[in-house]
Scaffold this motif. Structure first.
Motif, PDB file in Angstrom:
ATOM      1  N   HIS A  57       0.850  -1.179   0.000  1.00 46.62           N
ATOM      2  CA  HIS A  57       0.000   0.000   0.000  1.00 46.62           C
ATOM      3  C   HIS A  57       0.891   1.237   0.000  1.00 46.62           C
ATOM      4  N   ARG A  59      -4.397   6.595  -3.849  1.00 47.83           N
ATOM      5  CA  ARG A  59      -4.070   6.470  -5.266  1.00 47.83           C
ATOM      6  C   ARG A  59      -3.786   7.849  -5.867  1.00 47.83           C
ATOM      7  N   ARG A  74      -2.929   9.858 -10.028  1.00 44.11           N
ATOM      8  CA  ARG A  74      -2.837   9.713 -11.482  1.00 44.11           C
ATOM      9  C   ARG A  74      -2.416  11.029 -12.109  1.00 44.11           C
ATOM     10  N   TRP A  77      -5.014   5.342 -12.893  1.00 40.53           N
ATOM     11  CA  TRP A  77      -4.743   5.450 -11.453  1.00 40.53           C
ATOM     12  C   TRP A  77      -3.622   4.508 -11.049  1.00 40.53           C
ATOM     13  N   LEU A  78      -2.672   5.037 -10.298  1.00 42.56           N
ATOM     14  CA  LEU A  78      -1.614   4.231  -9.694  1.00 42.56           C
ATOM     15  C   LEU A  78      -2.042   3.976  -8.257  1.00 42.56           C
ATOM     16  N   ASN A  79      -2.013   2.722  -7.817  1.00 44.05           N
ATOM     17  CA  ASN A  79      -2.485   2.426  -6.461  1.00 44.05           C
ATOM     18  C   ASN A  79      -1.623   1.424  -5.709  1.00 44.05           C
ATOM     19  N   THR A  80      -0.458   1.077  -6.232  1.00 42.61           N
ATOM     20  CA  THR A  80       0.454   0.195  -5.509  1.00 42.61           C
ATOM     21  C   THR A  80       1.806   0.874  -5.349  1.00 42.61           C
ATOM     22  N   LEU A 115       4.689   6.272  -6.714  1.00 45.82           N
ATOM     23  CA  LEU A 115       4.129   6.014  -5.388  1.00 45.82           C
ATOM     24  C   LEU A 115       5.148   5.239  -4.580  1.00 45.82           C
TER      25      LEU A 115
END
Length: 135
Positions: free
Chosen positions: A45, A86, A88, A104-107, A123
């Protein structure tokens, strides 16, 4: 049709050699593979978004509150949208829009690069996946 019948006959002959313990071992191996994939290949996360412009850190943004960051570049302004957990690239003046299409980047470890405008979004977190730049 002949190939299907031949395949069925071959599978039936092969299955005749299997016993109940063999099916248990195959089922356990399949379960281990599925559980390994689910636990080991997850990205961590993310904690924050690191925004770079011209190769230097422009801002480090916490991913807890929604906000929009305007980043100047040689071609114009790149707009980065941040939502809880997240981020973007919402708009970029570059011609091909690769970083915008990435979504969207979420990791943790995920990266979007707007090369013509020299802006990047990454991220970061404790358990970052590898990224293609450092792999």
């Amino acid at each position: 049709m002949k190939r299907v019948v031949a395949l069925r006959n071959w599978l039936a002959a092969w299955a005749a050699y299997l016993r109940a313990g063999d099916f248990l071992v195959l089922g356990a191996a399949l379960a281990v593979c599925v559980l390994s994939a689910l636990t080991l290949w997850q990205g961590g996360h993310p904690d924050k978004a690191v925004i770079r412009a011209g190769g230097r850190v422009f801002a480090e943004v916490d991913l807890n509150a929604p906000r929009i960051v305007e980043v100047p570049g040689p071609l114009g302004t790149t707009r980065i949208e941040v939502q809880p957990g997240r981020a973007r690239v919402a708009a970029d003046p570059g011609p091909r829009q690769y970083c915008v299409r990435q979504g969207w980047l979420n990791t943790a470890g995920a990266v979007a690069i707007c090369a013509p405008n020299e802006v990047s979004l990454s991220l970061s977190g404790r358990n970052a996946d590898y990224d293609s730049l450092n792999y």
